[in-house]
Scaffold this motif. Structure first.
Motif, PDB file in Angstrom:
ATOM      1  N   PRO A  10      -9.466   5.767  -6.524  1.00 13.73           N
ATOM      2  CA  PRO A  10     -10.839   5.604  -6.573  1.00 13.73           C
ATOM      3  C   PRO A  10     -11.638   6.667  -6.806  1.00 13.73           C
ATOM      4  O   PRO A  10     -12.712   6.644  -7.239  1.00 13.73           O
ATOM      5  CB  PRO A  10     -11.089   4.858  -5.028  1.00 13.73           C
ATOM      6  N   PHE A  48     -13.254  -1.622  -3.155  1.00 13.65           N
ATOM      7  CA  PHE A  48     -12.787  -1.307  -4.439  1.00 13.65           C
ATOM      8  C   PHE A  48     -11.099  -0.876  -4.538  1.00 13.65           C
ATOM      9  O   PHE A  48     -10.853  -0.119  -3.871  1.00 13.65           O
ATOM     10  CB  PHE A  48     -13.709  -0.173  -5.401  1.00 13.65           C
ATOM     11  N   GLN A  49     -10.422  -1.671  -5.354  1.00 16.69           N
ATOM     12  CA  GLN A  49      -9.023  -1.689  -5.641  1.00 16.69           C
ATOM     13  C   GLN A  49      -8.264  -1.932  -4.544  1.00 16.69           C
ATOM     14  O   GLN A  49      -7.207  -1.779  -4.386  1.00 16.69           O
ATOM     15  CB  GLN A  49      -8.735  -0.100  -6.065  1.00 16.69           C
ATOM     16  N   ARG A  50      -8.651  -2.533  -3.522  1.00 15.99           N
ATOM     17  CA  ARG A  50      -7.997  -3.378  -2.502  1.00 15.99           C
ATOM     18  C   ARG A  50      -7.659  -4.704  -2.855  1.00 15.99           C
ATOM     19  O   ARG A  50      -8.175  -5.183  -3.808  1.00 15.99           O
ATOM     20  CB  ARG A  50      -8.928  -3.171  -1.182  1.00 15.99           C
ATOM     21  N   SER A  51      -6.712  -5.164  -2.265  1.00 19.94           N
ATOM     22  CA  SER A  51      -6.039  -6.284  -2.653  1.00 19.94           C
ATOM     23  C   SER A  51      -6.970  -7.523  -2.452  1.00 19.94           C
ATOM     24  O   SER A  51      -7.094  -8.168  -3.492  1.00 19.94           O
ATOM     25  CB  SER A  51      -4.768  -6.635  -1.611  1.00 19.94           C
ATOM     26  N   ASP A 109       0.897  -1.182  -0.065  1.00 21.13           N
ATOM     27  CA  ASP A 109       0.103   0.189  -0.065  1.00 21.13           C
ATOM     28  C   ASP A 109       0.920   1.231   0.107  1.00 21.13           C
ATOM     29  O   ASP A 109       1.742   1.364   0.742  1.00 21.13           O
ATOM     30  CB  ASP A 109      -1.016   0.056   1.179  1.00 21.13           C
ATOM     31  N   THR A 152       0.213   2.329  -7.346  1.00 27.24           N
ATOM     32  CA  THR A 152      -0.778   2.931  -8.443  1.00 27.24           C
ATOM     33  C   THR A 152       0.147   3.610  -9.478  1.00 27.24           C
ATOM     34  O   THR A 152       1.378   3.661  -9.662  1.00 27.24           O
ATOM     35  CB  THR A 152      -1.588   4.062  -7.754  1.00 27.24           C
ATOM     36  N   LEU A 202      -8.993  -7.301  -5.659  1.00 28.05           N
ATOM     37  CA  LEU A 202      -8.330  -7.670  -6.953  1.00 28.05           C
ATOM     38  C   LEU A 202      -8.328  -9.100  -6.893  1.00 28.05           C
ATOM     39  O   LEU A 202      -8.156  -9.969  -8.015  1.00 28.05           O
ATOM     40  CB  LEU A 202      -6.862  -6.747  -6.928  1.00 28.05           C
ATOM     41  N   SER A 209       2.096   0.658 -11.417  1.00 26.12           N
ATOM     42  CA  SER A 209       1.220  -0.625 -11.219  1.00 26.12           C
ATOM     43  C   SER A 209       0.913  -0.942 -12.772  1.00 26.12           C
ATOM     44  O   SER A 209       0.507  -2.143 -13.007  1.00 26.12           O
ATOM     45  CB  SER A 209      -0.214  -0.099 -10.678  1.00 26.12           C
ATOM     46  N   LEU A 231      -4.118  -0.829  -1.414  1.00 30.39           N
ATOM     47  CA  LEU A 231      -4.553  -0.264  -2.153  1.00 30.39           C
ATOM     48  C   LEU A 231      -3.662  -0.235  -3.702  1.00 30.39           C
ATOM     49  O   LEU A 231      -2.551   0.047  -3.720  1.00 30.39           O
ATOM     50  CB  LEU A 231      -4.742   1.378  -2.046  1.00 30.39           C
ATOM     51  N   ILE A 232      -4.316  -0.879  -4.716  1.00 33.49           N
ATOM     52  CA  ILE A 232      -3.712  -0.996  -5.792  1.00 33.49           C
ATOM     53  C   ILE A 232      -4.524  -0.802  -7.170  1.00 33.49           C
ATOM     54  O   ILE A 232      -5.565  -1.273  -7.314  1.00 33.49           O
ATOM     55  CB  ILE A 232      -3.399  -2.763  -6.022  1.00 33.49           C
ATOM     56  N   GLY A 233      -4.002  -0.106  -8.017  1.00 33.72           N
ATOM     57  CA  GLY A 233      -4.785   0.368  -9.412  1.00 33.72           C
ATOM     58  C   GLY A 233      -3.990   1.592  -9.984  1.00 33.72           C
ATOM     59  O   GLY A 233      -2.939   1.957  -9.546  1.00 33.72           O
TER      60      GLY A 233
END
Length: 288
Positions: free
Chosen positions: A233, A248-251, A203, A206, A254, A210, A227-229
């Protein structure tokens, strides 16, 4: 004693005795659950909250220290330093931002690369320093990553990368965006030689990082609730004008959607990855 002081009971009179001061930094408040934790207890737990399992951000060198065996370390590309080729300026000059980040972190740029051993397995580790201009990827990060790959190719050893970044470094413009192609091409060479590359996204991860090296692992792994994206968000929500689903967009989100291979607790990472790498490196040697 004056007549006024006699009106108040002794138990509520102000004491002149000074309270004992609590040493600064003795307690840490968890940003997730709000629990107050002993600093020493938190350090023993690898900066993971024992109450709610929240994984706190740690520096690149600390991450490498807790990941690698202590007996052998060789830093790679430590002599590479950033340059302000474009003479970029926003509210501050880019060169001033670099100097401030270097003073704050003690690093020359946002990536630290180290050759070492993981439970006896020879490998190279890269770790992003988020405190250095948001862990952004500029020319130095790209060059250090490529030199890490070259070291792996020379010694036929695996690569592990801990990606923690806000994305490409805007102060370097197209030079920064070029690093996406540069790092991806280097990883293609690793794949040709059958050398394992494991990407561990922490975390936050992005932007351009990413969209390139972080998602190109033979195994894509993450810590819990990272948080990955690509875009954040809030940006996505404002663009599509819809409410995003919880998490949303948390590991975990995903992993459910197939964008990650697994989520591993920081405290289990050494043993889990050494077990995986022992199988992958043996398979690679068998194919060779």
């Amino acid at each position: 004693m004056s007549w006024f002081s006699k009106l108040f009971p002794s138990k509520i009179r102000t004491s002149t005795t000074k309270k004992k001061e609590i040493p600064e930094g003795l307690w840490i408040k968890c940003p997730e659950c709000g629990a107050f934790l002993f600093r020493s207890e938190l350090e023993r737990n690898l900066e993971v909250c024992p109450k709610c399992n929240f994984h706190m951000r740690i520096s690149a060198r600390k991450r490498i220290d807790i990941f690698l065996d202590p007996d052998f370390r060789e830093e790679i590309a430590s002599q590479v330093v950033p340059e302000d080729r474009l003479k970029f300026r926003d509210t501050k000059k880019y060169k001033d931002r670099l100097l401030a980040a270097q003073r704050e972190t003690g690093e020359k740029d946002a990536l630290v690369v180290m050759r070492g051993r993981l439970n006896g397995i020879d490998l190279v580790v890269c770790a992003f320093e988020f405190s250095f201009i948001g862990g952004s990827m500029g020319a130095v990060v790209g060059e250090k990553f490529v030199q890490a790959v070259n070291k792996c190719l020379t010694h036929k050893i695996p690569l592990v990368c801990f990606a923690c970044s806000g994305g490409a470094r805007m102060q370097e413009s197209l030079i920064s965006l070029m690093q996406m192609a540069k790092t991806s091409t280097a990883l293609g060479r690793m794949a040709e030689f059958g050398l394992p590359y494991i990407s561990v996204m922490v975390d936050p991860c992005t932007g351009g990082v990413s969209a390139s090296l972080a998602m190109l692992g033979d195994l894509n792994i993450s810590e819990p609730k990272a948080l990955i994206g690509f875009a954040g968000p809030k940006v996505i929500e404002q663009t599509v004008r819809e409410t995003l689903p919880p998490g949303f967009q948390r590991s975990e989100f995903l992993l459910e959607k197939g964008a990650l291979d697994m989520i591993i607790d920081r405290r289990e990472l050494r043993d889990r990855l050494s077990s995986i790498l022992s199988k992958l490196t043996y398979s690679g040697q068998a194919r060779g």
